[in-house]
Structures are given as C-alpha cells and as structure tokens.
Design an enzyme around this catalytic site. Structure first.
Site, PDB file in Angstrom:
ATOM      1  N   GLY A 144      -5.761 -13.510 -13.069  1.00 33.11           N
ATOM      2  CA  GLY A 144      -4.231 -13.476 -13.201  1.00 33.11           C
ATOM      3  C   GLY A 144      -4.008 -12.366 -14.357  1.00 33.11           C
ATOM      4  N   LEU A 182      -6.888 -11.787 -20.518  1.00 30.46           N
ATOM      5  CA  LEU A 182      -7.218 -10.200 -20.523  1.00 30.46           C
ATOM      6  C   LEU A 182      -6.550  -9.666 -21.855  1.00 30.46           C
ATOM      7  CD1 LEU A 182      -7.009  -9.151 -16.841  1.00 30.46           C
ATOM      8  CD2 LEU A 182      -9.102  -9.881 -18.139  1.00 30.46           C
ATOM      9  N   GLU A 225       0.030 -17.486 -16.525  1.00 32.77           N
ATOM     10  CA  GLU A 225       0.949 -16.023 -16.154  1.00 32.77           C
ATOM     11  C   GLU A 225       2.357 -16.214 -16.477  1.00 32.77           C
ATOM     12  OE1 GLU A 225      -0.906 -13.675 -16.457  1.00 32.77           O
ATOM     13  OE2 GLU A 225      -2.753 -14.614 -15.977  1.00 32.77           O
TER      14      GLU A 225
END
Length: 172
Positions: free
Chosen positions: A45, A95, A137
């Site tokens: 994501g 990330l 997200e």
C-alpha cells in the site's frame, strides 16, 4: 515513473490531505506512479502523502501468493463507512518507516467507499490483511502513522531510528 518515498519524521506525513474534487489526468498519472513506486519498494500500500502529495489518494495490492494475479486498487477519497466490532492484530510496517514493525489492533472487517480512476463510485468490504492495509493507508490521509497506535516509548525509539537513518542517507 517511480517517486521518492518520504521517511518519518517529515511534516508532510502528519498533514491532513485535501479531498480530490476534480479527477484530472495528472492525478491518474500520479496514481499510476504510486503503484509503480509501491511495487518497486516493495509494499502492499502507498498513500499520496508518502510521496509528498497532499491529495486523498491511496493505492494498494495485498495479493502476495506466487502466481496469483495482482489486484491493484486505486482509491480517490477513500473512507471507511462501516467497521466490525471484531478486531484483528497484524504486525504492520510502513514504507515511510523502513524495517520497523509493530502489532496494531484494528477492526477485522471494513466497508470502504471511494472513487476509482475512471470517476466511478465504488464500495467494497475488506477483511483480514486487505482491511488492515486500507485502514493503514487511509490513516496516512489523516496525518496518522501506525506508530501513533504504539506506546510513547516504543514510538520515540522508532522515531529516533528513523532520524538516524535520515542522517545516514543525507551523508551518502
């Protein structure tokens, strides 16, 4: 085109994103770039603020089984419209917070409404990893990171590691 992913702490990761009111070709291209960036990372994501764009846009694909067809989703203005009382605990990563993981409790099942890349209204029920990912997200769009669910000490430890990582990257 691959984009650079912001690393925590970065003030843009704590901003609330603006709703997408006009679905432009630039935004569609941004979504495509985000998918390319996410797959390359690799991740499941990515939210627009993670690449410095403050639009309510996320991309995701939680298909992990070898040989199974990918299922990329592009969501403009996603919102959770219903969630289960039952919860799940997943070890989450991000990330924007590389190589750091922690268990986060979230609703197990969520109904999400969004606009797809063609401007059509969509609604789907997500369960398990997909539910965790979409909630993670959407949190990004509201300036919230998964470490915000952790106890202050663990959160500070991860933040210090990220500050150190950013200093090391700046020297490279």
């Amino acid at each position: 085109m691959k984009r650079n992913i912001l690393i925590h702490p970065d003030p843009r990761l704590k901003k609330i994103c603006s709703p997408v009111v006009d679905l432009t070709d630039e935004l569609r291209q941004l979504a495509d770039d985000m998918l390319e960036t996410m797959y390359d990372a690799p991740g499941i994501g990515l939210a627009a603020p993670q690449i410095g764009m403050l639009d309510r846009l996320i991309v995701m694909d939680c298909v992990k089984e070898e040989g199974e067809a990918p299922r990329p989703l592009i969501m403009f203005n996603p919102e959770v419209v219903a969630s289960s009382d039952e919860t799940n605990v997943y070890e989450e990563g991000c990330l924007s917070i590389p190589e750091q993981f922690a268990e986060v409790t979230r609703p197990k099942v969520v109904d999400v409404a969004w606009i797809d890349r063609d401007g059509n209204a969509q609604r789907e029920t997500f369960d398990g990893l997909w539910a965790t990912c979409v909630q993670h997200e959407i949190d990004h769009l509201n300036g919230k990171l998964f470490i915000d669910y952790l106890k202050p000490m663990k959160r500070q430890m991860i933040t210090r590691k990220m500050q150190k990582l950013k200093r090391e990257q700046a020297r490279e």
